[in-house]
Motif scaffolding. Structure first.
Motif, PDB file in Angstrom:
ATOM      1  N   PRO A 236       1.064  -1.169  -0.222  1.00 37.41           N
ATOM      2  CA  PRO A 236       0.517  -0.412  -0.085  1.00 37.41           C
ATOM      3  C   PRO A 236       0.875   1.045   0.493  1.00 37.41           C
ATOM      4  N   LYS A 237       0.572   2.111  -0.680  1.00 36.52           N
ATOM      5  CA  LYS A 237       1.257   3.519  -0.747  1.00 36.52           C
ATOM      6  C   LYS A 237       0.361   4.561   0.213  1.00 36.52           C
ATOM      7  N   TRP A 238       0.964   3.975   1.546  1.00 29.94           N
ATOM      8  CA  TRP A 238       0.961   4.993   2.706  1.00 29.94           C
ATOM      9  C   TRP A 238       1.613   5.454   3.386  1.00 29.94           C
ATOM     10  N   GLN A 239       1.470   7.330   3.637  1.00 34.11           N
ATOM     11  CA  GLN A 239       2.553   8.585   3.691  1.00 34.11           C
ATOM     12  C   GLN A 239       3.326   8.317   4.607  1.00 34.11           C
ATOM     13  N   ALA A 240       4.348   8.486   5.820  1.00 35.34           N
ATOM     14  CA  ALA A 240       4.861   8.943   6.311  1.00 35.34           C
ATOM     15  C   ALA A 240       4.190   9.198   7.832  1.00 35.34           C
ATOM     16  N   PRO A 241       5.235   8.198   9.108  1.00 32.73           N
ATOM     17  CA  PRO A 241       3.700   8.874  10.035  1.00 32.73           C
ATOM     18  C   PRO A 241       4.206   9.824   9.923  1.00 32.73           C
ATOM     19  N   LEU A 242       2.949  10.787  11.457  1.00 31.49           N
ATOM     20  CA  LEU A 242       3.044  11.984  12.185  1.00 31.49           C
ATOM     21  C   LEU A 242       4.489  11.923  12.790  1.00 31.49           C
ATOM     22  N   SER A 243       5.171  13.089  13.574  1.00 30.89           N
ATOM     23  CA  SER A 243       6.246  13.037  14.452  1.00 30.89           C
ATOM     24  C   SER A 243       5.192  12.219  16.095  1.00 30.89           C
ATOM     25  N   MET A 244       6.184  11.573  16.290  1.00 33.69           N
ATOM     26  CA  MET A 244       5.823  11.116  17.384  1.00 33.69           C
ATOM     27  C   MET A 244       5.194  12.153  18.195  1.00 33.69           C
ATOM     28  N   LYS A 245       5.587  13.351  18.159  1.00 31.92           N
ATOM     29  CA  LYS A 245       4.880  13.934  19.155  1.00 31.92           C
ATOM     30  C   LYS A 245       3.636  14.469  18.780  1.00 31.92           C
ATOM     31  N   ILE A 414      12.465  -7.767   6.543  1.00 30.11           N
ATOM     32  CA  ILE A 414      12.457  -6.327   7.093  1.00 30.11           C
ATOM     33  C   ILE A 414      11.334  -6.193   6.446  1.00 30.11           C
ATOM     34  N   GLN A 415      11.318  -5.915   4.780  1.00 30.44           N
ATOM     35  CA  GLN A 415      10.234  -4.604   3.586  1.00 30.44           C
ATOM     36  C   GLN A 415       8.698  -5.421   4.610  1.00 30.44           C
ATOM     37  N   THR A 416       8.472  -6.513   5.085  1.00 32.18           N
ATOM     38  CA  THR A 416       7.223  -6.158   5.165  1.00 32.18           C
ATOM     39  C   THR A 416       7.332  -6.274   6.758  1.00 32.18           C
ATOM     40  N   ASN A 417       7.719  -6.060   8.250  1.00 29.35           N
ATOM     41  CA  ASN A 417       7.442  -5.440   9.371  1.00 29.35           C
ATOM     42  C   ASN A 417       7.776  -4.339   9.175  1.00 29.35           C
ATOM     43  N   LEU A 418       8.069  -3.742   8.161  1.00 34.40           N
ATOM     44  CA  LEU A 418       7.820  -1.994   7.954  1.00 34.40           C
ATOM     45  C   LEU A 418       7.177  -1.761   7.668  1.00 34.40           C
ATOM     46  N   TYR A 419       6.215  -2.859   6.753  1.00 33.81           N
ATOM     47  CA  TYR A 419       4.864  -2.631   6.819  1.00 33.81           C
ATOM     48  C   TYR A 419       3.643  -2.250   7.719  1.00 33.81           C
ATOM     49  N   GLN A 420       4.358  -3.318   8.239  1.00 35.01           N
ATOM     50  CA  GLN A 420       3.326  -3.685   9.107  1.00 35.01           C
ATOM     51  C   GLN A 420       3.543  -2.668  10.569  1.00 35.01           C
ATOM     52  N   SER A 421       4.964  -2.353  10.794  1.00 36.22           N
ATOM     53  CA  SER A 421       5.189  -1.698  12.088  1.00 36.22           C
ATOM     54  C   SER A 421       3.917  -0.068  11.981  1.00 36.22           C
ATOM     55  N   ARG A 422       3.759   0.357  10.100  1.00 40.06           N
ATOM     56  CA  ARG A 422       3.319   1.613   9.411  1.00 40.06           C
ATOM     57  C   ARG A 422       1.775   0.936   9.761  1.00 40.06           C
ATOM     58  N   ALA A 423       1.306  -0.566   9.806  1.00 42.29           N
ATOM     59  CA  ALA A 423      -0.307  -0.226  10.037  1.00 42.29           C
ATOM     60  C   ALA A 423      -0.543  -0.115  11.756  1.00 42.29           C
ATOM     61  N   ASN A 424       0.345  -0.940  12.451  1.00 39.94           N
ATOM     62  CA  ASN A 424       0.208  -0.299  13.863  1.00 39.94           C
ATOM     63  C   ASN A 424       0.483   1.285  14.197  1.00 39.94           C
ATOM     64  N   LEU A 425       0.524   1.919  13.460  1.00 40.13           N
ATOM     65  CA  LEU A 425       0.755   3.799  14.173  1.00 40.13           C
ATOM     66  C   LEU A 425      -0.055   4.029  13.157  1.00 40.13           C
ATOM     67  N   LEU A 426      -0.565   3.924  11.954  1.00 38.70           N
ATOM     68  CA  LEU A 426      -1.977   4.562  12.091  1.00 38.70           C
ATOM     69  C   LEU A 426      -3.222   3.275  12.754  1.00 38.70           C
ATOM     70  N   TYR A 427      -2.755   3.164  13.867  1.00 36.73           N
ATOM     71  CA  TYR A 427      -4.411   1.978  14.410  1.00 36.73           C
ATOM     72  C   TYR A 427      -3.881   3.595  15.487  1.00 36.73           C
ATOM     73  N   LEU A 428      -2.799   4.185  15.568  1.00 39.21           N
ATOM     74  CA  LEU A 428      -2.705   4.587  17.325  1.00 39.21           C
ATOM     75  C   LEU A 428      -2.817   5.910  16.983  1.00 39.21           C
ATOM     76  N   GLU A 429      -2.362   6.574  15.465  1.00 40.55           N
ATOM     77  CA  GLU A 429      -3.034   7.538  14.946  1.00 40.55           C
ATOM     78  C   GLU A 429      -4.658   8.027  14.688  1.00 40.55           C
ATOM     79  N   MET A 430      -5.695   6.706  14.524  1.00 40.18           N
ATOM     80  CA  MET A 430      -6.467   6.944  14.417  1.00 40.18           C
ATOM     81  C   MET A 430      -7.390   7.593  15.786  1.00 40.18           C
ATOM     82  N   SER A 431      -7.831   9.278  15.398  1.00 41.08           N
ATOM     83  CA  SER A 431      -8.260   9.467  16.322  1.00 41.08           C
ATOM     84  C   SER A 431      -9.921  10.352  15.844  1.00 41.08           C
ATOM     85  N   LYS A 432     -11.016  10.465  17.652  1.00 40.52           N
ATOM     86  CA  LYS A 432     -11.980  11.498  16.480  1.00 40.52           C
ATOM     87  C   LYS A 432     -11.473  12.042  15.752  1.00 40.52           C
TER      88      LYS A 432
END
Length: 432
Positions: A236-245, A414-432
């Motif tokens: 998938p063509k996901w954007q880079a995650p937001l900053s941790m802050k 490693i490539q797959t794990n990278l995208y899976q960590s991005r999927a977990n970040l997408l879950y954490l980025e989900m806000s109302k």
């Protein structure tokens, strides 16, 4: 015992040379020229959400709580009472005694303080909590679907790598056998090639077993009619995650925290209800009594009776009931606030670990992409040239090709794990 002959220039047939020159160039190009997936990941996400029975369950529970919120704010139904009182037992005549009467009464109870409105508000809060649970469940379904979809991507491409590697070692077995038949090689090379081939086939079987397990997990969300058409070939063509802050700041609006917040609000209403229990409850009663017969001089019709009554409770002894309920409500309130704090700490911990993993995997993937994989491929190619000139023995060539397979699989992992960590970040980025 087989004697090793002195190393000398070996004449390898042209088809075999061409095979060894071409295969290293195309063996591990796992993304080029592949057919498009019948369903994109975004389409599968919509299908999974539409088919998830837990979402329908939560939706209906929300509707039930919203309806209960309306009902909870209403007064109890008035009570109607009708009867005959003071009937004489000697004659059982309704006209004999003055006190014999047909009585009709209507009574209404009024609960303590604002308990009705508080119960209605609490039901509304619980309905909003179920709504937040729907959002949380949706985000969890999307996360799990994405992780399994990415794992399927890895296994499909790992299977392709191993199948091509199996072809390489099958030809190596033929080459070493052919060389041995003309007296230029030795039995050890044939055995080594056969061993490497068996190891590749064993890994291929394991990958195929894992493929079945992942597809079974995806069937839970997508159904048997869809899973056969799920063959991810492009990431998938996901954007880079937001900053941790920024992600940390948005965690306060994460569905997990919002569910916990509604628990706190509901517990606060419990305290308000416990406080309302100190107020008295009231009830009112109005009645009309019909009397029969006549009395007096001249005989007149007996007068009917009317009456109004008020009844109240006197909460004088609160130590064993109201005080205990208040203490229990306060304890639940403190517990709910602690649970919310725990949820925030867990989300913060997961964010820190996942974000660090994403950063490290990004660095590691660049290393494999830019150096390790090209170097392993070039090394395998160079060992083949040296083997043709009898400058290397066959085990070195086999190890080089085995290393190229290993590096290709590691790069894919490693490539797959990278995208899976991005999927977990997408879950954490989900806000109302």
């Amino acid at each position: 015992m087989i004697q090793r002959r002195p190393m000398e220039k070996l004449a390898i047939p042209m088809p075999i040379k061409r095979f060894f020159l071409i295969v290293p160039l195309c063996l591990f190009n796992i993304t080029g020229g592949l057919a498009n997936n019948a369903y994109s990941l975004s389409e599968l996400e919509k299908i999974a959400l539409a088919r998830a029975p837990e979402l329908e369950t939560l939706k209906q529970n929300q509707i039930a709580l919203e309806e209960n919120a309306i009902a909870a704010g209403q007064l109890s139904d008035p009570q109607l009472q009708a009867g005959l009182i003071n009937m004489p037992t000697d004659t059982f005549k309704t006209t004999q005694e003055n006190m014999t009467q047909w009585k009709l009464s209507l009574s209404q109870a009024f609960p303590r303080g604002r308990s009705l409105s508080l119960k209605s508000e609490q039901q509304k809060i619980m309905a909003r909590q179920v709504e937040e649970r729907q959002n949380l469940t949706k985000s969890e379904i999307l996360r799990d679907l994405r992780l399994d979809w990415l794992e399927l991507y890895y296994l499909i491409h790992a299977e392709k790598i191993l199948k091509k590697a199996r072809g390489v070692f099958q030809h190596l077995v033929k080459v070493t056998t052919s060389i041995l038949s003309v007296g230029s090689g030795n039995q050890h090379d044939v055995l080594r090639a056969q061993l490497d081939l068996s190891q590749v086939e064993s890994r291929l079987i394991q990958v195929q077993n894992d493929l079945g397990m992942v597809r079974a997990r995806l069937t839970r969300w997508l159904g048997d009619d869809i899973i056969s058409q799920v063959n991810p070939h492009q990431l998938p063509k996901w954007q880079a995650p937001l900053s941790m802050k920024k992600i940390q700041a948005s965690l306060l609006q994460h569905p997990t925290l919002l569910v916990a917040e509604k628990s706190v609000e509901s517990a606060q209403k419990d305290i308000d209800l416990a406080d309302a229990a100190y107020a008295p409850a009231w009830s009112a009663n109005a009645h009309y009594s019909l009397r029969q017969g006549r009395a007096g001089m001249p005989k007149k019709r007996r007068a009917d009776f009317v009456g109004v009554q008020l009844k109240t409770e006197l909460p004088f002894f609160t130590g064993k009931r109201q005080d205990r309920k208040m203490a229990a409500s306060r304890a639940r309130y403190v517990a709910s606030k602690s649970e919310k704090q725990k949820a925030l700490l867990n989300l913060s911990r997961d964010l820190s670990a996942t974000y660090t993993m994403w950063q490290e995997l990004s660095k590691q993937y660049k290393l494999y992409q830019n150096r390790l994989h090209p170097e392993a491929r070039q090394y395998a190619k160079s060992t083949l040239t040296a083997y043709e000139n009898r400058q290397l023995d066959f085990p070195t060539v086999a190890r080089a090709h085995d290393r190229e397979i290993m590096v290709s699989l590691q790069k894919l992992r490693i490539q797959t794990n990278l995208y899976q960590s991005r999927a977990n970040l997408l879950y954490l980025e989900m806000s109302k």
